[in-house]
Scaffold this active site. Structure first.
Site, PDB file in Angstrom:
ATOM      1  N   LYS A 196       0.843  -1.198   0.000  1.00  0.00           N
ATOM      2  CA  LYS A 196       0.000   0.000   0.000  1.00  0.00           C
ATOM      3  C   LYS A 196       0.880   1.251   0.000  1.00  0.00           C
ATOM      4  O   LYS A 196       0.681   2.161  -0.781  1.00  0.00           O
ATOM      5  CB  LYS A 196      -0.931  -0.024   1.214  1.00  0.00           C
ATOM      6  CG  LYS A 196      -1.803   1.202   1.267  1.00  0.00           C
ATOM      7  CD  LYS A 196      -2.808   1.203   2.386  1.00  0.00           C
ATOM      8  CE  LYS A 196      -3.517   2.553   2.363  1.00  0.00           C
ATOM      9  NZ  LYS A 196      -4.464   2.731   3.448  1.00  0.00           N
TER      10      LYS A 196
ATOM     11  N   GLU B 277      10.608  -4.799   4.455  1.00  0.00           N
ATOM     12  CA  GLU B 277      10.709  -6.198   4.020  1.00  0.00           C
ATOM     13  C   GLU B 277      10.403  -6.319   2.529  1.00  0.00           C
ATOM     14  O   GLU B 277      11.119  -6.988   1.776  1.00  0.00           O
ATOM     15  CB  GLU B 277       9.710  -7.078   4.791  1.00  0.00           C
ATOM     16  CG  GLU B 277      10.023  -7.249   6.260  1.00  0.00           C
ATOM     17  CD  GLU B 277       9.383  -6.173   7.138  1.00  0.00           C
ATOM     18  OE1 GLU B 277       9.098  -5.058   6.632  1.00  0.00           O
ATOM     19  OE2 GLU B 277       9.177  -6.452   8.332  1.00  0.00           O
TER      20      GLU B 277
ATOM     21  N   GLY C 119      -4.720  -1.613   4.646  1.00  0.00           N
ATOM     22  CA  GLY C 119      -3.853  -2.735   4.266  1.00  0.00           C
ATOM     23  C   GLY C 119      -4.500  -4.090   4.520  1.00  0.00           C
ATOM     24  O   GLY C 119      -4.493  -4.965   3.659  1.00  0.00           O
ATOM     25  N   ARG C 120      -5.093  -4.284   5.702  1.00  0.00           N
ATOM     26  CA  ARG C 120      -5.651  -5.608   6.011  1.00  0.00           C
ATOM     27  C   ARG C 120      -7.049  -5.787   5.417  1.00  0.00           C
ATOM     28  O   ARG C 120      -7.696  -6.796   5.661  1.00  0.00           O
ATOM     29  CB  ARG C 120      -5.639  -5.861   7.517  1.00  0.00           C
ATOM     30  CG  ARG C 120      -6.352  -4.818   8.341  1.00  0.00           C
ATOM     31  CD  ARG C 120      -6.057  -4.972   9.827  1.00  0.00           C
ATOM     32  NE  ARG C 120      -6.512  -3.825  10.595  1.00  0.00           N
ATOM     33  CZ  ARG C 120      -5.828  -2.712  10.764  1.00  0.00           C
ATOM     34  NH1 ARG C 120      -4.644  -2.575  10.201  1.00  0.00           N
ATOM     35  NH2 ARG C 120      -6.313  -1.718  11.476  1.00  0.00           N
TER      36      ARG C 120
ATOM     37  N   GLU D 179      -4.834  -6.859  14.556  1.00  0.00           N
ATOM     38  CA  GLU D 179      -4.303  -5.551  14.169  1.00  0.00           C
ATOM     39  C   GLU D 179      -5.416  -4.500  14.217  1.00  0.00           C
ATOM     40  O   GLU D 179      -5.157  -3.322  14.460  1.00  0.00           O
ATOM     41  CB  GLU D 179      -3.675  -5.609  12.766  1.00  0.00           C
ATOM     42  CG  GLU D 179      -2.782  -4.422  12.461  1.00  0.00           C
ATOM     43  CD  GLU D 179      -1.933  -4.601  11.211  1.00  0.00           C
ATOM     44  OE1 GLU D 179      -0.701  -4.724  11.313  1.00  0.00           O
ATOM     45  OE2 GLU D 179      -2.514  -4.613  10.117  1.00  0.00           O
TER      46      GLU D 179
ATOM     47  N   HIS E  32      -5.574 -33.275  17.105  1.00  0.00           N
ATOM     48  CA  HIS E  32      -4.521 -34.158  17.600  1.00  0.00           C
ATOM     49  C   HIS E  32      -3.352 -33.379  18.182  1.00  0.00           C
ATOM     50  O   HIS E  32      -2.284 -33.941  18.414  1.00  0.00           O
ATOM     51  CB  HIS E  32      -4.055 -35.083  16.475  1.00  0.00           C
ATOM     52  CG  HIS E  32      -5.148 -35.996  16.014  1.00  0.00           C
ATOM     53  ND1 HIS E  32      -5.381 -37.221  16.589  1.00  0.00           N
ATOM     54  CD2 HIS E  32      -6.114 -35.824  15.081  1.00  0.00           C
ATOM     55  CE1 HIS E  32      -6.432 -37.789  16.008  1.00  0.00           C
ATOM     56  NE2 HIS E  32      -6.895 -36.957  15.087  1.00  0.00           N
TER      57      HIS E  32
ATOM     58  N   LYS F  54       9.351  -1.350  14.588  1.00  0.00           N
ATOM     59  CA  LYS F  54       9.954  -1.056  13.271  1.00  0.00           C
ATOM     60  C   LYS F  54      10.993   0.045  13.417  1.00  0.00           C
ATOM     61  O   LYS F  54      12.083  -0.028  12.849  1.00  0.00           O
ATOM     62  CB  LYS F  54       8.890  -0.529  12.300  1.00  0.00           C
ATOM     63  CG  LYS F  54       7.927  -1.540  11.746  1.00  0.00           C
ATOM     64  CD  LYS F  54       7.090  -0.855  10.648  1.00  0.00           C
ATOM     65  CE  LYS F  54       5.781  -1.544  10.411  1.00  0.00           C
ATOM     66  NZ  LYS F  54       4.896  -0.848   9.491  1.00  0.00           N
TER      67      LYS F  54
HETATM   68  O1  F6P Z   1       3.114  -2.960   9.731  1.00  0.00           O
HETATM   69  C1  F6P Z   1       1.777  -3.235   9.578  1.00  0.00           C
HETATM   70  C2  F6P Z   1       1.300  -2.975   8.182  1.00  0.00           C
HETATM   71  O2  F6P Z   1       1.208  -1.607   7.953  1.00  0.00           O
HETATM   72  C3  F6P Z   1      -0.015  -3.671   7.901  1.00  0.00           C
HETATM   73  O3  F6P Z   1      -1.098  -2.958   8.362  1.00  0.00           O
HETATM   74  C4  F6P Z   1       0.035  -3.834   6.429  1.00  0.00           C
HETATM   75  O4  F6P Z   1      -0.882  -4.785   5.972  1.00  0.00           O
HETATM   76  C5  F6P Z   1       1.478  -4.235   6.249  1.00  0.00           C
HETATM   77  O5  F6P Z   1       2.183  -3.512   7.217  1.00  0.00           O
HETATM   78  C6  F6P Z   1       2.047  -3.989   4.881  1.00  0.00           C
HETATM   79  O6  F6P Z   1       2.007  -2.636   4.534  1.00  0.00           O
HETATM   80  P1  F6P Z   1       2.209  -2.188   3.046  1.00  0.00           P
HETATM   81  O7  F6P Z   1       1.122  -2.767   2.230  1.00  0.00           O
HETATM   82  O8  F6P Z   1       2.162  -0.684   3.060  1.00  0.00           O
HETATM   83  O9  F6P Z   1       3.547  -2.682   2.586  1.00  0.00           O
END
Ligand code: F6P
Length: 504
Positions: free
Chosen positions: A192, A198, A251-252, A337, A368, A478
């Site tokens: 987003k 990462e 994002g979620r 979240e 199990h 972070k």
């Molecule tokens: O760190 C949490 C978060 O902002 C989530 O809410 C989101 O889904 C994820 O990181 C990834 O964010 P982005 O889509 O901006 O890379």
């Protein structure tokens, strides 16, 4: 909380606590009242909350609480595209992606979907050459929805072999490289913000892998899925391969937007459109039904009953369907979240508990491994079971019959318990569960299931008075990781020793 909210809580706290067996014995209509079948585009889904401790008195108390907490107003604001995330000054317009929301937002979403459809179909038609693999790079909401959708819907005959990579641990990306031929691989960078560490590090490594494996124009193989198209252009992606989505989609909650691109690529555009259709049916149900007839709200009543009146700190979800094995981790992000907070939407300290810890697994494996505690442990864990009547496999029907027998058997056992003079062999029973039973699992039902949980999460947030659409809790860790990377900062003795041990 105002006076009306306080008195709703007082009333709820004073209610008697009959056992589940007593609730069934006292009310012959209980099943009709608490097990509801919704006819939806992908087939019916039965939402059975009868094995929870909700009864008519609770429904009345929670309806009073919902009114005191402004449920109708907050729901109307959600669908109107108003600012429902005040800490970030944003709307939350995931429903507009499904065609239900403010007119201008629905139009914008439809136009962006059309752009996405054209690209998906162009790839299927070979316009970008021979494309057999997609490495989809994203994290959190930019990965969990795509991974779930592909795993659930594109197991057989996927139109493209998709590998979702989220972890910054290079082992994850290396596994994807090992499974892909660089000459026929596209890379989707899903973020987003287009700034997530990462994702950007993984994306750079994927580009380097393409380049060092004979792909001349590595950037030409990248597709960006983002609400920050300018950043993607800056990073080097050509505008024609950027699929934007609106900033107002969280994002979620973004699987419905261009973040769902890999699902459409693997399962086909029609399947993606069906996911949206199934979700839209739940949107309309949530927008138009009231009180306990509103199924996400009814589920939230039970959730709040367990967290606030019974002190439950966790809630578990077990998918009795291999195709939904990733659903519990998807729901973890959605619920934890969104609602794992200690401030109210007005910035005051939250009274009582926030969201429970959401966890779960897949049936029958979990039986199990962890069900011992659910049946005999000292903590109460409300459980959701999710299953489909139609099997997903072509093997002997005994497989599916047995799977469903186990699913229903567990709910029955949790509720009934069993007495025994031998304490080790006694089951206390009276342990709650809810069952969501789909006629069939297909794109539309998957969309409906996810949308149901989104609205349940929203309803929970309203009942406890929080904003489910921000996530400041993820920032501090972070920041500290970044300052470790940068060097020069000092930390507590334990962290310093760990850094030293790792040579950082
Ligand atoms: O760190 C949490 C978060 O902002 C989530 O809410 C989101 O889904 C994820 O990181 C990834 O964010 P982005 O889509 O901006 O890379």
């Amino acid at each position: 909380m105002d006076q009306a909210g306080q008195s709703a809580w007082q009333r709820l706290r004073a209610l008697p606590r009959p056992k589940l067996s007593e609730l069934f014995a006292a009310d012959g209509e209980r099943l009709d009242q608490f097990a509801t079948k919704l006819d939806l585009p992908g087939g019916a889904i039965r939402f059975d909350w009868s094995k929870t401790h909700l009864d008519s008195a609770h429904l009345a108390g929670f309806a009073e609480l919902a009114e005191a907490m402004g449920f109708a107003e907050r729901r109307a604001a959600l669908f109107a595209g108003a600012v429902v995330n005040p800490s970030e000054g944003r709307a939350a317009e995931h429903t507009a992606e499904r065609g239900v929301g403010k007119d201008s937002s629905v139009e914008e979403a439809a136009a962006l979907h059309e752009r996405m459809r054209l690209l998906v179909e162009a790839i299927h038609a070979g316009v970008l050459g021979d494309v057999r693999h997609l490495i989809h790079i994203g994290i959190g909401g930019s990965a969990l929805g795509p991974a779930l959708g592909i795993d659930a819907l594109a197991r057989d005959g996927a139109l493209c072999d998709v590998h979702v990579v989220s972890n910054i641990d290079g082992c994850a990306l290396e596994a994807a490289f090992a499974a892909c031929d660089p000459a026929t691989t596209l890379v989707a960078v899903a973020s987003k913000t287009f700034t997530t560490t990462e994702t950007m590090i993984n994306a750079a490594s994927a580009l380097a892998w393409l380049g060092s494996n004979g792909v001349d124009d590595a950037y030409g193989r990248v597709i960006a899925l983002t609400a920050a198209p300018d950043k993607a252009v800056e990073w080097g992606v050509d505008e024609t391969r950027i699929l934007p989505f609106p900033e107002s989609v969280g994002g979620r909650y973004s699987l419905w937007s261009s973040i769902g691109f890999p699902i459409a690529l693997a399962a086909g555009w029609d399947a993606f459109a069906e996911i949206l259709k199934g979700a839209a049916a739940i949107d309309r149900h949530f927008r138009d039904s009231n009180g306990a007839d509103n199924l996400p709200l009814r589920a939230a009543f039970a959730d709040v009953l367990y967290t606030h009146l019974r002190g439950c700190q966790t809630r578990a979800c077990f998918a009795y369907d291999e195709r939904l094995r990733l659903l519990p981790s998807y729901l973890q992000q959605l619920e934890m979240e969104s609602n794992g907070k200690s401030a109210t939407i007005d910035g005051k300290p939250l009274e009582g508990s926030s969201a429970p810890i959401t966890w779960g697994g897949v049936g029958t494996d979990a039986q199990h491994a962890v069900f011992q505690l659910l049946h005999q442990g000292t903590v109460l864990v409300p459980v959701d079971f999710i299953a489909a009547i139609q099997p997903g496999d072509d093997l002997d029907p005994a497989h599916h019959r047995n799977l469903l027998a186990n699913c229903f058997g567990q709910g029955a056992a949790l509720m009934a318990g069993r007495e025994s003079a031998d304490r080790a062999r006694a089951y206390p029973g009276d342990r709650p569960s809810a069952t969501i039973l789909c006629d069939a699992l297909n794109p539309a039902t998957l969309g409906a299931l996810i949308a149901f949980h989104e609205h349940r999460t929203f309803a929970n947030a309203v009942l406890i008075g929080i904003n489910p659409f921000d996530q400041f809790g993820v920032e501090l860790g972070k920041e500290i990781a970044k300052s470790i990377e940068k060097g020069g900062a000092r930390f507590d003795p334990s962290t310093e020793a760990l850094l030293q041990a790792a040579g950082i």
